[in-house]
Design a protein around this motif. Structure first.
Motif, short mmCIF file in Angstrom:
data_model
loop_
_atom_site.label_atom_id
_atom_site.label_comp_id
_atom_site.label_asym_id
_atom_site.label_seq_id
_atom_site.Cartn_x
_atom_site.Cartn_y
_atom_site.Cartn_z
N ASN A 31 37.39 -3.20 8.19
CA ASN A 31 36.56 -2.24 8.90
C ASN A 31 36.74 -2.35 10.41
O ASN A 31 36.81 -1.33 11.11
CB ASN A 31 35.09 -2.46 8.55
CG ASN A 31 34.17 -1.49 9.24
OD1 ASN A 31 34.20 -0.29 8.99
ND2 ASN A 31 33.35 -2.00 10.15
N ASP B 104 39.88 -0.71 11.33
CA ASP B 104 39.74 0.74 11.23
C ASP B 104 38.99 1.33 12.41
O ASP B 104 39.05 2.54 12.64
CB ASP B 104 39.01 1.11 9.92
CG ASP B 104 39.89 0.92 8.70
OD1 ASP B 104 41.12 0.80 8.85
OD2 ASP B 104 39.33 0.87 7.58
N CYS B 105 38.28 0.49 13.16
CA CYS B 105 37.60 0.95 14.38
C CYS B 105 38.56 1.04 15.56
O CYS B 105 38.18 1.54 16.63
CB CYS B 105 36.44 0.01 14.73
SG CYS B 105 35.00 0.16 13.65
N ILE C 257 30.27 0.58 10.50
CA ILE C 257 31.28 1.19 9.64
C ILE C 257 32.13 2.15 10.47
O ILE C 257 31.61 2.94 11.27
CB ILE C 257 30.61 1.96 8.47
CG1 ILE C 257 29.85 0.98 7.58
CG2 ILE C 257 31.65 2.73 7.66
CD1 ILE C 257 30.72 -0.04 6.89
N ALA C 258 33.44 2.07 10.29
CA ALA C 258 34.36 2.88 11.09
C ALA C 258 34.04 4.37 10.95
O ALA C 258 33.82 4.87 9.84
CB ALA C 258 35.80 2.60 10.67
#
Length: 202
Positions: free
Chosen positions: A96, A99-100, A49-50
């Motif tokens: 996700n 978002d990383c 998860i970011a």
């Protein structure tokens, strides 16, 4: 000109997967134009998860998978994002992964958008276009959207095979646009244009 490097990211965790089959067709076509293709399949290479603590510097993330994804995206001249249609949008695992990453990985890079869903819906790629703009990438004008009947069914555990003539023809345009734009934007990515402007000012 050195060969263009393209990163293909698949956002489906289903196996077998129409989305993965679509991405595979894109990668194969890119290879025939001598592009160097790198792959990131989020079903086989998930990322955590970011973490907003690394929003501006994802290269410093403690997770090895995130750092590898950052490195591959940094090295790419162009990116392909492929996703199934989920609830009128693209998949959560792909969001996700994006978002990383940060704007630095996408700035001045063309991004080809592909999706699979009912009736060749463009909803997933339409949503992705907004995200790519937020990352300062440049979405190509031709999306690539498929539905089940565009493929031969999977056999013996393999992936489905893209066969629809109109989609195969569209794939040609998709790849041509992506590589032409990657070549055209390369001076911006390498700083050649910036240096030239500075020299003119002096």
């Amino acid at each position: 000109m050195t060969e263009l490097r393209v990163l293909v990211v698949t956002g489906s965790v289903r196996k077998p997967s129409y989305t993965t089959a679509l991405a595979t067709a894109v990668g194969a076509r890119l290879s025939t134009d001598n592009a160097k293709v790198a792959w990131w399949d989020l079903a086989e290479q998930p990322v955590p998860i970011a973490d907003p603590a690394f929003h501006r510097a994802p290269e410093n993330h403690p997770d090895l998978a995130v750092r590898r994804l950052v490195k591959l995206t940094d090295a790419a001249d162009a990116i392909v994002l492929a996703s199934p249609l989920y609830h009128n949008s693209f998949s959560g695992v792909l969001k996700n992964a994006l978002d990383c990453l940060s704007m630095r990985q996408f700035q001045h890079k063309p991004v080809g958008l592909a999706s699979h869903g009912r009736q060749r819906s463009t909803q997933a790629v339409d949503q992705l276009r907004t995200v790519v703009r937020g990352l300062r990438g440049v979405s190509t004008t031709t999306p690539l959207c498929t539905m089940d009947s565009d493929y031969l069914p999977a056999v013996n555990g393999g992936e489905p095979c893209l066969v629809a003539p109109d989609i195969v023809e569209r794939l040609e345009r998709f790849v041509t646009e992506l590589l032409d734009l990657a070549a055209a934007l390369r001076p911006l990515r390498t700083g050649t244009v910036a240096r030239t402007r500075a020299e003119r000012v002096q």
